[in-house]
Design a protein around this motif. Structure first.
Motif, PDB file in Angstrom:
ATOM      1  N   TYR A 222     -54.962 -22.181  51.108  1.00  0.00           N
ATOM      2  CA  TYR A 222     -55.036 -21.017  50.216  1.00  0.00           C
ATOM      3  C   TYR A 222     -56.356 -20.335  50.517  1.00  0.00           C
ATOM      4  O   TYR A 222     -57.426 -20.853  50.190  1.00  0.00           O
ATOM      5  CB  TYR A 222     -54.937 -21.465  48.753  1.00  0.00           C
ATOM      6  CG  TYR A 222     -53.528 -21.875  48.374  1.00  0.00           C
ATOM      7  CD1 TYR A 222     -52.753 -21.100  47.521  1.00  0.00           C
ATOM      8  CD2 TYR A 222     -52.955 -23.018  48.918  1.00  0.00           C
ATOM      9  CE1 TYR A 222     -51.444 -21.471  47.197  1.00  0.00           C
ATOM     10  CE2 TYR A 222     -51.648 -23.402  48.603  1.00  0.00           C
ATOM     11  CZ  TYR A 222     -50.905 -22.619  47.734  1.00  0.00           C
ATOM     12  OH  TYR A 222     -49.604 -22.986  47.433  1.00  0.00           O
ATOM     13  N   GLN A 223     -56.268 -19.176  51.171  1.00  0.00           N
ATOM     14  CA  GLN A 223     -57.487 -18.564  51.696  1.00  0.00           C
ATOM     15  C   GLN A 223     -58.158 -17.639  50.690  1.00  0.00           C
ATOM     16  O   GLN A 223     -57.510 -17.026  49.838  1.00  0.00           O
ATOM     17  CB  GLN A 223     -57.169 -17.818  52.994  1.00  0.00           C
ATOM     18  CG  GLN A 223     -56.864 -18.787  54.142  1.00  0.00           C
ATOM     19  CD  GLN A 223     -56.744 -18.072  55.464  1.00  0.00           C
ATOM     20  OE1 GLN A 223     -55.711 -17.516  55.783  1.00  0.00           O
ATOM     21  NE2 GLN A 223     -57.818 -18.089  56.247  1.00  0.00           N
ATOM     22  N   SER A 226     -56.781 -13.841  50.665  1.00  0.00           N
ATOM     23  CA  SER A 226     -55.432 -13.536  50.179  1.00  0.00           C
ATOM     24  C   SER A 226     -55.069 -14.244  48.886  1.00  0.00           C
ATOM     25  O   SER A 226     -54.161 -13.820  48.172  1.00  0.00           O
ATOM     26  CB  SER A 226     -54.399 -13.909  51.250  1.00  0.00           C
ATOM     27  OG  SER A 226     -54.398 -15.315  51.482  1.00  0.00           O
ATOM     28  N   GLN A 228     -53.453 -16.940  48.520  1.00  0.00           N
ATOM     29  CA  GLN A 228     -52.083 -17.455  48.552  1.00  0.00           C
ATOM     30  C   GLN A 228     -51.928 -18.417  49.727  1.00  0.00           C
ATOM     31  O   GLN A 228     -52.790 -18.488  50.599  1.00  0.00           O
ATOM     32  CB  GLN A 228     -51.074 -16.321  48.648  1.00  0.00           C
ATOM     33  CG  GLN A 228     -51.173 -15.507  49.926  1.00  0.00           C
ATOM     34  CD  GLN A 228     -50.218 -14.319  49.943  1.00  0.00           C
ATOM     35  OE1 GLN A 228     -49.881 -13.773  48.913  1.00  0.00           O
ATOM     36  NE2 GLN A 228     -49.782 -13.926  51.127  1.00  0.00           N
ATOM     37  N   GLU A 230     -51.157 -19.980  53.087  1.00  0.00           N
ATOM     38  CA  GLU A 230     -51.044 -19.445  54.451  1.00  0.00           C
ATOM     39  C   GLU A 230     -50.771 -20.596  55.417  1.00  0.00           C
ATOM     40  O   GLU A 230     -51.418 -21.648  55.340  1.00  0.00           O
ATOM     41  CB  GLU A 230     -52.328 -18.725  54.876  1.00  0.00           C
ATOM     42  CG  GLU A 230     -52.818 -17.636  53.932  1.00  0.00           C
ATOM     43  CD  GLU A 230     -51.937 -16.398  53.856  1.00  0.00           C
ATOM     44  OE1 GLU A 230     -50.855 -16.384  54.494  1.00  0.00           O
ATOM     45  OE2 GLU A 230     -52.319 -15.463  53.148  1.00  0.00           O
ATOM     46  N   VAL A 235     -52.281 -15.075  60.802  1.00  0.00           N
ATOM     47  CA  VAL A 235     -52.738 -14.632  59.481  1.00  0.00           C
ATOM     48  C   VAL A 235     -54.013 -15.382  59.084  1.00  0.00           C
ATOM     49  O   VAL A 235     -54.965 -14.780  58.567  1.00  0.00           O
ATOM     50  CB  VAL A 235     -51.627 -14.847  58.422  1.00  0.00           C
ATOM     51  CG1 VAL A 235     -52.145 -14.532  57.026  1.00  0.00           C
ATOM     52  CG2 VAL A 235     -50.416 -13.992  58.744  1.00  0.00           C
ATOM     53  N   ASN A 239     -57.527 -13.543  58.275  1.00  0.00           N
ATOM     54  CA  ASN A 239     -58.196 -13.710  56.975  1.00  0.00           C
ATOM     55  C   ASN A 239     -59.597 -14.289  57.130  1.00  0.00           C
ATOM     56  O   ASN A 239     -60.524 -13.911  56.406  1.00  0.00           O
ATOM     57  CB  ASN A 239     -57.376 -14.625  56.063  1.00  0.00           C
ATOM     58  CG  ASN A 239     -56.144 -13.942  55.518  1.00  0.00           C
ATOM     59  OD1 ASN A 239     -56.038 -12.722  55.512  1.00  0.00           O
ATOM     60  ND2 ASN A 239     -55.181 -14.727  55.057  1.00  0.00           N
ATOM     61  N   SER A 253     -56.980 -18.052  43.680  1.00  0.00           N
ATOM     62  CA  SER A 253     -56.489 -19.117  44.571  1.00  0.00           C
ATOM     63  C   SER A 253     -56.043 -20.335  43.766  1.00  0.00           C
ATOM     64  O   SER A 253     -54.978 -20.908  44.022  1.00  0.00           O
ATOM     65  CB  SER A 253     -57.580 -19.537  45.568  1.00  0.00           C
ATOM     66  OG  SER A 253     -57.920 -18.466  46.424  1.00  0.00           O
TER      67      SER A 253
END
Length: 290
Positions: A222-223, A226, A228, A230, A235, A239, A253
């Motif tokens: 979970y970055q 974002s 969310q 990943e 991606v 990120n 997050s």
């Protein structure tokens, strides 16, 4: 489901990881290999250095990364369903879940630390913690100021760190107090991390990331950018490149991990800062250290 979380800058302390080095052969080998990779004995500073010496940029970030990753690697029970890291901790998370090799992760963290130091010298700047205001109020205050000042770390509800020019931070702190903030506290940091003022460091780090091999992880990360899950390598890399100039969405997050089924949060690294933040974000969460 179990989420492993990895701390960022500020978690360091004199004597960190010495017990791991003394009591685990695997830990000792990893830490000695880190000395060789970095070209200086970071373990000497971690074990015997002062708090002041540990604050040095080229030391702080690799030291926290090493403590965090070594803990995860020597743990018999490390079986994450998801991982996340706060700022620097994202690199620890990516090594722990197999996206980055240990050596590559350490090199990137070292390059990141030095690039951030150089960016701070180019753009003298700072950060401040705003306590007791809603995120939107703080965001609006930042937007109203004719200086570089932005929301940088969404740590938990009621705790947002802002980042920007010295003048911008000063003005934002004044306005935050007028708006009813419990505290508006300048932080003892070297620069405006997670703001547009880190652009020179971002450009430097992008090249290093492009030159590094990334692999498929054993679980989602979970970055910060974002907030969310990943799993796509392209991606994750994109990120990671954006992370230095974008905010750390820690609150979001943790909320996403909970929504995706996380009930246990285990912190891997020095200190217990993230356990405290997780409890403030989701009171029902079970928190622990490795």
């Amino acid at each position: 489901m179990t989420a492993y979380v990895f701390p960022g800058q500020g978690a360091q302390f004199p004597g960190m990881a010495k017990d791991l080095y003394d009591n685990s052969e695997q830990a000792k080998q990893l830490l000695e290999s880190a000395n060789a990779i970095l070209g200086f004995r970071i373990t000497d500073i971690m074990f015997n250095g002062t708090a002041e010496e540990l604050k040095e940029t080229k030391v702080t970030q690799p030291a926290i990364f090493l403590h965090s990753v070594v803990l995860a690697k020597i743990s018999d029970s490390f079986e994450p369903n998801m991982v996340a890291g706060h700022s620097l901790g994202e690199f620890s998370a990516l090594v722990a879940n197999g996206v980055l090799a240990f050596e590559d992760g350490l090199k990137l963290v070292s390059q990141r630390a030095l690039a951030m130091q150089r960016a701070c010298e180019i753009n003298p700047s700072t950060m401040a913690a705003i306590l007791g205001l809603e995120d939107k109020v703080v965001e609006d205050i930042c937007a109203s100021i004719d200086e570089v000042v932005v929301a940088a770390n969404y740590n938990c509800p009621g705790q947002l760190v802002i980042s920007g020019s010295h003048k911008g931070i000063e003005l934002a702190c004044e306005k935050a107090k007028e708006a009813g903030a419990k505290r508006a506290l300048p932080l003892p940091v070297g620069g405006a991390f997670h703001s547009p003022l880190m652009e020179p460091a971002k450009e430097e780090l992008e090249k290093a990331i492009d030159a590094t091999t990334f692999s498929q992880g054993i679980c989602p990360v979970y970055q910060n950018v974002s907030a969310q899950a990943e799993t796509d390598i392209a991606v994750i890399k994109a990120n990671l490149k954006t992370q230095l100039t974008a905010p750390v969405r820690w609150t979001q997050s943790v909320q996403a991990m909970v929504a995706d089924g996380a009930t246990n949060f285990i912190e891997s690294g020095p200190g217990k800062v993230l356990q405290g933040l997780v409890k403030k974000i989701h009171r029902e969460a079970d928190v622990a250290s490795i």
